[in-house]
Design a protein around this motif. Structure first.
Motif, PDB file in Angstrom:
ATOM      1  N   GLY A  29       0.812  -1.211   0.000  1.00  6.38           N
ATOM      2  CA  GLY A  29       0.000   0.000   0.000  1.00  6.38           C
ATOM      3  C   GLY A  29       0.847   1.263   0.000  1.00  6.38           C
ATOM      4  O   GLY A  29       0.500   2.255  -0.657  1.00  6.38           O
ATOM      5  N   LEU A  30       1.961   1.231   0.706  1.00  7.04           N
ATOM      6  CA  LEU A  30       2.870   2.377   0.708  1.00  7.04           C
ATOM      7  C   LEU A  30       3.478   2.594  -0.678  1.00  7.04           C
ATOM      8  O   LEU A  30       3.610   3.741  -1.132  1.00  7.04           O
ATOM      9  CB  LEU A  30       3.978   2.165   1.736  1.00  7.04           C
ATOM     10  N   LEU A  31       3.824   1.509  -1.357  1.00  7.13           N
ATOM     11  CA  LEU A  31       4.372   1.640  -2.707  1.00  7.13           C
ATOM     12  C   LEU A  31       3.316   2.182  -3.673  1.00  7.13           C
ATOM     13  O   LEU A  31       3.626   3.014  -4.534  1.00  7.13           O
ATOM     14  CB  LEU A  31       4.896   0.289  -3.194  1.00  7.13           C
ATOM     15  N   TYR A  43       9.449  13.618  -8.299  1.00  7.71           N
ATOM     16  CA  TYR A  43      10.250  13.102  -7.189  1.00  7.71           C
ATOM     17  C   TYR A  43      10.695  14.234  -6.258  1.00  7.71           C
ATOM     18  O   TYR A  43      10.590  14.126  -5.034  1.00  7.71           O
ATOM     19  CB  TYR A  43      11.482  12.363  -7.722  1.00  7.71           C
ATOM     20  N   GLY A  44      11.200  15.327  -6.817  1.00 10.86           N
ATOM     21  CA  GLY A  44      11.730  16.393  -5.992  1.00 10.86           C
ATOM     22  C   GLY A  44      10.690  17.026  -5.085  1.00 10.86           C
ATOM     23  O   GLY A  44      10.967  17.329  -3.921  1.00 10.86           O
ATOM     24  N   ALA A  45       9.481  17.243  -5.608  1.00 10.33           N
ATOM     25  CA  ALA A  45       8.433  17.923  -4.834  1.00 10.33           C
ATOM     26  C   ALA A  45       7.672  16.989  -3.913  1.00 10.33           C
ATOM     27  O   ALA A  45       7.015  17.445  -2.977  1.00 10.33           O
ATOM     28  CB  ALA A  45       7.457  18.604  -5.790  1.00 10.33           C
ATOM     29  N   ALA A  46       7.735  15.701  -4.159  1.00  7.64           N
ATOM     30  CA  ALA A  46       7.003  14.745  -3.317  1.00  7.64           C
ATOM     31  C   ALA A  46       7.630  14.698  -1.928  1.00  7.64           C
ATOM     32  O   ALA A  46       8.837  14.857  -1.760  1.00  7.64           O
ATOM     33  CB  ALA A  46       7.038  13.362  -3.946  1.00  7.64           C
ATOM     34  N   SER A  47       6.783  14.491  -0.929  1.00 13.43           N
ATOM     35  CA  SER A  47       7.280  14.402   0.445  1.00 13.43           C
ATOM     36  C   SER A  47       6.808  13.102   1.085  1.00 13.43           C
ATOM     37  O   SER A  47       5.780  12.530   0.696  1.00 13.43           O
ATOM     38  CB  SER A  47       6.782  15.581   1.284  1.00 13.43           C
ATOM     39  N   VAL A  48       7.579  12.652   2.068  1.00  9.04           N
ATOM     40  CA  VAL A  48       7.192  11.455   2.809  1.00  9.04           C
ATOM     41  C   VAL A  48       5.852  11.679   3.507  1.00  9.04           C
ATOM     42  O   VAL A  48       5.005  10.785   3.576  1.00  9.04           O
ATOM     43  CB  VAL A  48       8.290  11.077   3.822  1.00  9.04           C
ATOM     44  N   GLY A  49       5.639  12.907   3.998  1.00 12.35           N
ATOM     45  CA  GLY A  49       4.380  13.208   4.673  1.00 12.35           C
ATOM     46  C   GLY A  49       3.185  13.059   3.755  1.00 12.35           C
ATOM     47  O   GLY A  49       2.148  12.504   4.151  1.00 12.35           O
ATOM     48  N   ILE A  51       3.015  11.215   1.041  1.00 11.47           N
ATOM     49  CA  ILE A  51       2.858   9.785   0.736  1.00 11.47           C
ATOM     50  C   ILE A  51       2.144   9.091   1.885  1.00 11.47           C
ATOM     51  O   ILE A  51       1.249   8.263   1.671  1.00 11.47           O
ATOM     52  CB  ILE A  51       4.228   9.142   0.461  1.00 11.47           C
ATOM     53  N   ALA A  52       2.502   9.437   3.126  1.00 14.03           N
ATOM     54  CA  ALA A  52       1.845   8.845   4.288  1.00 14.03           C
ATOM     55  C   ALA A  52       0.364   9.200   4.309  1.00 14.03           C
ATOM     56  O   ALA A  52      -0.493   8.328   4.560  1.00 14.03           O
ATOM     57  CB  ALA A  52       2.526   9.329   5.573  1.00 14.03           C
ATOM     58  N   SER A  61       5.132   5.004  10.073  1.00 10.38           N
ATOM     59  CA  SER A  61       4.882   3.725   9.412  1.00 10.38           C
ATOM     60  C   SER A  61       5.731   3.588   8.150  1.00 10.38           C
ATOM     61  O   SER A  61       6.221   2.502   7.834  1.00 10.38           O
ATOM     62  CB  SER A  61       3.397   3.601   9.056  1.00 10.38           C
ATOM     63  N   ILE A  62       5.914   4.692   7.439  1.00 11.42           N
ATOM     64  CA  ILE A  62       6.769   4.646   6.243  1.00 11.42           C
ATOM     65  C   ILE A  62       8.202   4.331   6.633  1.00 11.42           C
ATOM     66  O   ILE A  62       8.864   3.470   6.018  1.00 11.42           O
ATOM     67  CB  ILE A  62       6.693   5.972   5.477  1.00 11.42           C
ATOM     68  N   TYR A  63       8.693   4.995   7.689  1.00  8.89           N
ATOM     69  CA  TYR A  63      10.075   4.761   8.096  1.00  8.89           C
ATOM     70  C   TYR A  63      10.278   3.388   8.731  1.00  8.89           C
ATOM     71  O   TYR A  63      11.422   2.933   8.863  1.00  8.89           O
ATOM     72  CB  TYR A  63      10.549   5.870   9.031  1.00  8.89           C
ATOM     73  N   ALA A  64       9.195   2.732   9.101  1.00  8.62           N
ATOM     74  CA  ALA A  64       9.307   1.352   9.573  1.00  8.62           C
ATOM     75  C   ALA A  64       9.558   0.385   8.419  1.00  8.62           C
ATOM     76  O   ALA A  64      10.001  -0.745   8.634  1.00  8.62           O
ATOM     77  CB  ALA A  64       8.036   0.954  10.323  1.00  8.62           C
TER      78      ALA A  64
END
Length: 212
Positions: A29-31, A43-49, A51-52, A61-64
């Motif tokens: 689901g994360l992918l 890619y440059g503008a996307a953030s982990v937040g 995506i979460a 959860s992403i960093y897990a």
């Protein structure tokens, strides 16, 4: 007290109700969420937040599951690589001629997939700007070539002929031909007929046969 994961049964697939299966579902689901965000934002503008949020989970959860955004992007590309090579092995089991239709379909399906087009473009663009990411992308390409190499060797053995290029070079050219035709079809669909990749690949291999 933590409950240990249930053992994975023979065959390598976790049981549907196990913690390992739940982790695999979260990972997938994360992918999926990352693919959507990377394609929309780049890619440059996307953030982990973001995506979460798209996945409906916490940033933790992403960093897990992943070391960071770059690791997530490369895992996304590797998931596609594994799926494509599994298809290629199945289609090429009886030799190249019997697999031409499926290979041609892979070219057109990849070219006509808007999200895949954006992800590929983002990968190459960012690789040119960031040496570390470029090195990781090059390693991904090396894995793809290594996956293809046994199939190239099997086709040469099936033909019973020597080639004027090494198997490694043939694998590189086959991948380059695939990528090039995909890009051309994305820009000008009618310039790449649906059966062009198969015909070109056959012509390439026929022309590589060394002659006494």
């Amino acid at each position: 007290m933590p409950v240990p994961d249930e053992p994975t049964p023979p065959g390598g697939t976790p049981r549907a109700g196990s913690r390992a299966a739940a982790r695999e579902r979260t990972h997938a689901g994360l992918l999926d969420a990352a693919a959507a965000v990377f394609a929309e934002k780049g890619y440059g503008a996307a953030s982990v937040g973001e995506i979460a949020r798209t996945a409906g989970v916490s940033v933790g959860s992403i960093y897990a599951h992943f070391a960071g955004k770059q690791d997530l992007f490369l895992a996304l590309m590797d998931r596609r690589r594994v799926a494509e090579m599994d298809d290629a092995r199945r289609h090429l089991a009886d030799g190249l001629p019997s697999a031409l239709h499926d290979l041609d379909h892979r070219v057109t399906a990849t070219a006509d997939d808007g999200r895949a087009a954006l992800l590929a473009a983002e990968a190459w663009l960012y690789a040119m700007r960031d040496p570390d990411f470029g090195a990781d992308l090059a390693a991904h390409q090396d894995r793809l070539r290594a996956d293809l190499l046994p199939l190239i060797r099997a086709e040469r053995a099936r033909r019973g002929a020597a080639w004027s290029l090494t198997d490694e070079e043939v694998a590189t050219v086959a991948l380059g031909l695939f990528s090039g035709l995909v890009q051309h079809r994305r820009l000008a669909r009618d310039s790449v007929p649906a059966d062009l990749y198969g015909r070109a690949l056959l012509a390439l291999l026929d022309g590589l046969a060394t002659r006494d």
